[in-house]
Design an enzyme around this catalytic site. Structure first.
Site, PDB file in Angstrom:
ATOM      1  N   ASP A  31     -85.482 -42.366 -79.486  1.00  0.00           N
ATOM      2  CA  ASP A  31     -85.811 -43.850 -79.353  1.00  0.00           C
ATOM      3  C   ASP A  31     -87.572 -44.048 -80.683  1.00  0.00           C
ATOM      4  O   ASP A  31     -88.007 -43.091 -80.135  1.00  0.00           O
ATOM      5  CB  ASP A  31     -86.173 -44.590 -78.465  1.00  0.00           C
ATOM      6  CG  ASP A  31     -86.117 -45.749 -78.636  1.00  0.00           C
ATOM      7  OD1 ASP A  31     -85.095 -46.393 -77.236  1.00  0.00           O
ATOM      8  OD2 ASP A  31     -86.971 -46.557 -78.608  1.00  0.00           O
ATOM      9  N   ILE A  32     -87.482 -45.338 -81.236  1.00  0.00           N
ATOM     10  CA  ILE A  32     -88.584 -45.093 -82.353  1.00  0.00           C
ATOM     11  C   ILE A  32     -89.746 -45.123 -81.458  1.00  0.00           C
ATOM     12  O   ILE A  32     -91.248 -45.073 -81.640  1.00  0.00           O
ATOM     13  CB  ILE A  32     -88.620 -46.654 -83.415  1.00  0.00           C
ATOM     14  CG1 ILE A  32     -89.527 -46.562 -84.617  1.00  0.00           C
ATOM     15  CG2 ILE A  32     -88.672 -47.665 -82.862  1.00  0.00           C
ATOM     16  CD1 ILE A  32     -89.297 -46.850 -85.898  1.00  0.00           C
ATOM     17  N   ASN A  88     -77.969 -51.829 -71.423  1.00  0.00           N
ATOM     18  CA  ASN A  88     -78.425 -52.774 -71.418  1.00  0.00           C
ATOM     19  C   ASN A  88     -77.950 -54.117 -71.888  1.00  0.00           C
ATOM     20  O   ASN A  88     -77.248 -54.095 -73.035  1.00  0.00           O
ATOM     21  CB  ASN A  88     -79.544 -53.127 -72.072  1.00  0.00           C
ATOM     22  CG  ASN A  88     -81.412 -52.406 -71.814  1.00  0.00           C
ATOM     23  OD1 ASN A  88     -81.318 -52.119 -69.764  1.00  0.00           O
ATOM     24  ND2 ASN A  88     -82.544 -52.085 -72.213  1.00  0.00           N
ATOM     25  N   VAL A  97     -81.595 -54.798 -79.631  1.00  0.00           N
ATOM     26  CA  VAL A  97     -80.719 -54.495 -80.828  1.00  0.00           C
ATOM     27  C   VAL A  97     -78.768 -54.884 -80.302  1.00  0.00           C
ATOM     28  O   VAL A  97     -78.678 -53.811 -79.120  1.00  0.00           O
ATOM     29  CB  VAL A  97     -80.930 -53.293 -81.456  1.00  0.00           C
ATOM     30  CG1 VAL A  97     -79.669 -52.416 -82.561  1.00  0.00           C
ATOM     31  CG2 VAL A  97     -82.555 -53.110 -81.394  1.00  0.00           C
ATOM     32  N   HIS A 101     -75.489 -49.186 -76.907  1.00  0.00           N
ATOM     33  CA  HIS A 101     -76.451 -48.305 -77.187  1.00  0.00           C
ATOM     34  C   HIS A 101     -77.362 -47.890 -75.739  1.00  0.00           C
ATOM     35  O   HIS A 101     -76.924 -48.263 -75.054  1.00  0.00           O
ATOM     36  CB  HIS A 101     -77.553 -48.359 -78.101  1.00  0.00           C
ATOM     37  CG  HIS A 101     -78.716 -49.360 -77.603  1.00  0.00           C
ATOM     38  ND1 HIS A 101     -78.270 -50.487 -78.062  1.00  0.00           N
ATOM     39  CD2 HIS A 101     -79.802 -49.982 -76.941  1.00  0.00           C
ATOM     40  CE1 HIS A 101     -79.090 -51.506 -77.626  1.00  0.00           C
ATOM     41  NE2 HIS A 101     -79.747 -50.653 -76.387  1.00  0.00           N
TER      42      HIS A 101
HETATM   43  P1  5GP Z   1     -82.917 -52.369 -75.859  1.00  0.00           P
HETATM   44  O1  5GP Z   1     -83.925 -52.933 -75.320  1.00  0.00           O
HETATM   45  O2  5GP Z   1     -82.042 -53.624 -77.179  1.00  0.00           O
HETATM   46  O3  5GP Z   1     -81.934 -51.689 -75.090  1.00  0.00           O
HETATM   47  O4  5GP Z   1     -83.380 -50.780 -76.524  1.00  0.00           O
HETATM   48  C1  5GP Z   1     -83.214 -51.252 -77.835  1.00  0.00           C
HETATM   49  C2  5GP Z   1     -84.342 -50.008 -78.064  1.00  0.00           C
HETATM   50  O5  5GP Z   1     -83.840 -49.354 -79.814  1.00  0.00           O
HETATM   51  C3  5GP Z   1     -85.325 -49.460 -77.646  1.00  0.00           C
HETATM   52  O6  5GP Z   1     -85.713 -49.043 -77.058  1.00  0.00           O
HETATM   53  C4  5GP Z   1     -86.405 -49.682 -79.203  1.00  0.00           C
HETATM   54  O7  5GP Z   1     -87.432 -48.863 -78.980  1.00  0.00           O
HETATM   55  C5  5GP Z   1     -85.373 -48.784 -80.205  1.00  0.00           C
HETATM   56  N1  5GP Z   1     -85.382 -49.304 -82.050  1.00  0.00           N
HETATM   57  C6  5GP Z   1     -85.430 -50.052 -82.105  1.00  0.00           C
HETATM   58  N2  5GP Z   1     -85.632 -50.267 -83.550  1.00  0.00           N
HETATM   59  C7  5GP Z   1     -85.168 -49.112 -83.520  1.00  0.00           C
HETATM   60  C8  5GP Z   1     -85.473 -48.380 -85.220  1.00  0.00           C
HETATM   61  O8  5GP Z   1     -85.706 -49.072 -85.890  1.00  0.00           O
HETATM   62  N3  5GP Z   1     -85.530 -46.969 -84.865  1.00  0.00           N
HETATM   63  C9  5GP Z   1     -84.974 -46.032 -83.603  1.00  0.00           C
HETATM   64  N4  5GP Z   1     -85.027 -45.141 -83.716  1.00  0.00           N
HETATM   65  N5  5GP Z   1     -84.664 -47.042 -82.622  1.00  0.00           N
HETATM   66  C10 5GP Z   1     -85.224 -48.983 -82.133  1.00  0.00           C
END
Ligand code: 5GP
Ligand code: ZN
Length: 114
Positions: A31-32, A88, A97, A101
């Site tokens: 995760d970034i 989520n 996103v 995932h």
């Molecule tokens: P969500 O909130 O949708 O469950 O998780 C999305 C995750 O994607 C977040 O933890 C966020 O930090 C990660 N994320 C968003 N953009 C990027 C990216 O460009 N690269 C990576 N590796 N992770 C990302």
């Protein structure tokens, strides 16, 4: 692949990521913005927007995602201590996103959700 999907672009290597596992159907990358010492995102290579879009035909795929999380946790030595796997779904579930995932979080004491 969905043209406007960040994680599809990561699968296609159009957006860089720190990949930790790959096979025919799955990709896992760090995760970034890690929320724990281990914070890996495990995704299907095919575009599926949300958990609501899953059908019986993806049952094996989701099982493989969970086993991938287990395997990465074992490889990092955090399996016995414990870790968390999270999916989520949609806005109120905290999804930002829209490509399914599985979060693998571990390496510190995790507390309540919410
Ligand atoms: P969500 O909130 O949708 O469950 O998780 C999305 C995750 O994607 C977040 O933890 C966020 O930090 C990660 N994320 C968003 N953009 C990027 C990216 O460009 N690269 C990576 N590796 N992770 C990302
Ligand atoms: Zn996608």
């Amino acid at each position: 692949m969905a043209d406007d999907c960040l994680f599809c672009k990561i699968v296609e290597r159009a957006v860089p990521s720190d990949i930790v596992y790959e096979d025919d159907t799955l990709l896992a990358f760090n995760d970034i913005s890690p929320q724990a010492p281990t914070h890996v995102l495990i995704i299907p290579k095919t575009h599926i927007a949300t958990v609501n879009d899953l059908t019986d035909s993806e049952a094996e795929l989701i099982g493989k995602m969970a086993l991938c999380g287990q395997s990465l946790a074992c490889a990092r030595g955090i399996d016995e201590g414990g870790y968390r796997l999270i999916l989520n779904c949609n806005a109120l579930g905290g999804q930002t996103v829209f490509h399914v995932h599985l979060h693998l979080l571990g390496g510190r004491q995790l507390r309540g959700l919410g």
